[in-house]
Design a protein around this motif. Structure first.
Motif, short mmCIF file in Angstrom:
data_model
loop_
_atom_site.label_atom_id
_atom_site.label_comp_id
_atom_site.label_asym_id
_atom_site.label_seq_id
_atom_site.Cartn_x
_atom_site.Cartn_y
_atom_site.Cartn_z
N ARG A 1 81.38 34.95 112.49
CA ARG A 1 80.79 33.70 112.98
C ARG A 1 80.23 33.88 114.39
O ARG A 1 79.12 33.45 114.70
CB ARG A 1 81.83 32.58 112.99
CG ARG A 1 82.18 32.05 111.65
CD ARG A 1 83.08 30.82 111.75
NE ARG A 1 83.71 30.54 110.49
CZ ARG A 1 83.08 30.09 109.42
NH1 ARG A 1 81.79 29.87 109.46
NH2 ARG A 1 83.72 29.88 108.29
N GLU A 2 81.01 34.52 115.24
CA GLU A 2 80.58 34.76 116.63
C GLU A 2 79.39 35.70 116.69
O GLU A 2 78.45 35.47 117.44
CB GLU A 2 81.76 35.31 117.43
CG GLU A 2 82.91 34.32 117.57
CD GLU A 2 84.19 34.95 118.07
OE1 GLU A 2 84.19 36.16 118.42
OE2 GLU A 2 85.21 34.24 118.11
N VAL B 1 80.21 33.91 102.22
CA VAL B 1 79.13 33.30 103.01
C VAL B 1 79.73 32.77 104.31
O VAL B 1 80.75 32.09 104.30
CB VAL B 1 78.45 32.16 102.22
CG1 VAL B 1 77.41 31.46 103.07
CG2 VAL B 1 77.84 32.69 100.93
N VAL B 2 79.09 33.12 105.42
CA VAL B 2 79.48 32.63 106.74
C VAL B 2 78.25 32.00 107.38
O VAL B 2 77.24 32.68 107.55
CB VAL B 2 80.04 33.76 107.63
CG1 VAL B 2 80.30 33.27 109.04
CG2 VAL B 2 81.30 34.37 107.02
N ASP B 3 78.34 30.73 107.67
CA ASP B 3 77.24 30.00 108.30
C ASP B 3 75.90 30.23 107.59
O ASP B 3 74.86 30.42 108.22
CB ASP B 3 77.12 30.37 109.78
CG ASP B 3 78.34 29.93 110.59
OD1 ASP B 3 79.06 29.02 110.13
OD2 ASP B 3 78.59 30.50 111.67
N GLY B 4 75.96 30.24 106.26
CA GLY B 4 74.74 30.38 105.47
C GLY B 4 74.25 31.80 105.26
O GLY B 4 73.20 32.00 104.66
N LEU C 1 71.29 39.72 107.75
CA LEU C 1 70.87 40.00 109.13
C LEU C 1 71.21 41.44 109.47
O LEU C 1 72.38 41.81 109.53
CB LEU C 1 71.58 39.06 110.11
CG LEU C 1 71.39 37.56 109.87
CD1 LEU C 1 72.33 36.77 110.77
CD2 LEU C 1 69.94 37.18 110.12
N HIS C 2 70.20 42.24 109.71
CA HIS C 2 70.41 43.66 109.99
C HIS C 2 71.16 43.86 111.30
O HIS C 2 70.83 43.27 112.32
CB HIS C 2 69.05 44.38 110.05
CG HIS C 2 69.18 45.84 110.28
ND1 HIS C 2 69.69 46.68 109.32
CD2 HIS C 2 68.91 46.60 111.36
CE1 HIS C 2 69.70 47.91 109.80
NE2 HIS C 2 69.23 47.88 111.03
N GLY C 3 72.19 44.69 111.26
CA GLY C 3 72.89 45.10 112.48
C GLY C 3 73.94 44.14 112.98
O GLY C 3 74.40 44.27 114.11
N LEU D 1 71.65 35.10 116.39
CA LEU D 1 70.62 34.07 116.23
C LEU D 1 70.21 33.49 117.57
O LEU D 1 69.03 33.23 117.79
CB LEU D 1 71.12 32.98 115.28
CG LEU D 1 71.35 33.44 113.84
CD1 LEU D 1 71.93 32.31 113.02
CD2 LEU D 1 70.08 33.99 113.22
N ASP D 2 71.15 33.29 118.48
CA ASP D 2 70.83 32.78 119.81
C ASP D 2 69.96 33.78 120.57
O ASP D 2 68.97 33.40 121.20
CB ASP D 2 72.10 32.49 120.60
CG ASP D 2 71.79 31.88 121.96
OD1 ASP D 2 71.09 30.86 122.01
OD2 ASP D 2 72.27 32.44 122.97
N ASP D 3 70.31 35.07 120.48
CA ASP D 3 69.53 36.11 121.15
C ASP D 3 68.13 36.18 120.58
O ASP D 3 67.15 36.29 121.30
CB ASP D 3 70.25 37.46 121.03
CG ASP D 3 69.62 38.52 121.90
OD1 ASP D 3 69.41 38.26 123.11
OD2 ASP D 3 69.35 39.62 121.39
N SER D 4 68.01 36.10 119.25
CA SER D 4 66.70 36.14 118.60
C SER D 4 65.85 34.95 119.03
O SER D 4 64.65 35.07 119.27
CB SER D 4 66.85 36.12 117.08
OG SER D 4 67.48 37.28 116.65
#
Length: 83
Positions: free
Chosen positions: A64-65, A24-27, A46-48, A71-74
Motif C-alpha cells: 500500500r505504501e 488486489v491492493v488499492d486497485g 506497476l513496473h518496479g 503514484l504520488d511520485d509519478s
C-alpha cells in the motif's frame, strides 16, 4: 526474464505468477510469495513496485505504501513536465 536482487538472488518476472498468491491492493494486482521465511510482493500492473514483510499482512501494508509513493511520485513528475 528475471530481475536480479542482491547476492545473485532473483525475483520472478512480474508476468510470471505461477505458484504465487495474487490479490488486489488499492486497485492494483499484487503477487505474493514466500522466500526464506519472509513474504515478498510485487505489483503486476506497476513496473518496479515491490514490498515485503515477516507476514503477508505486513507485505500487503508495505505494498500500500509503495503503490501510494509510486503514484504520488509519478503525479509529481507529470505536473513538473506540464509546468
Amino acid at each position: 526474464m528475471e530481475q536480479f536482487l542482491t547476492d545473485g538472488e532473483t525475483w520472478p518476472d512480474e508476468r510470471d505468477t505461477t505458484g504465487m498468491d495474487v490479490g488486489v491492493v488499492d486497485g492494483h494486482r499484487v503477487a505474493y510469495s514466500q522466500y526464506n521465511g519472509r513474504w515478498q510482493a510485487h505489483t503486476i500492473d506497476l513496473h518496479g513496485v515491490f514490498g515485503g514483510g515477516k507476514t503477508r499482512e505486513e507485505a500487503e501494508q508495505t505494498m500500500r505504501e509503495a503503490i501510494a509513493f509510486h503514484l504520488d511520485d509519478s503525479d509529481q513528475v507529470t505536473r513538473r513536465k506540464g509546468a
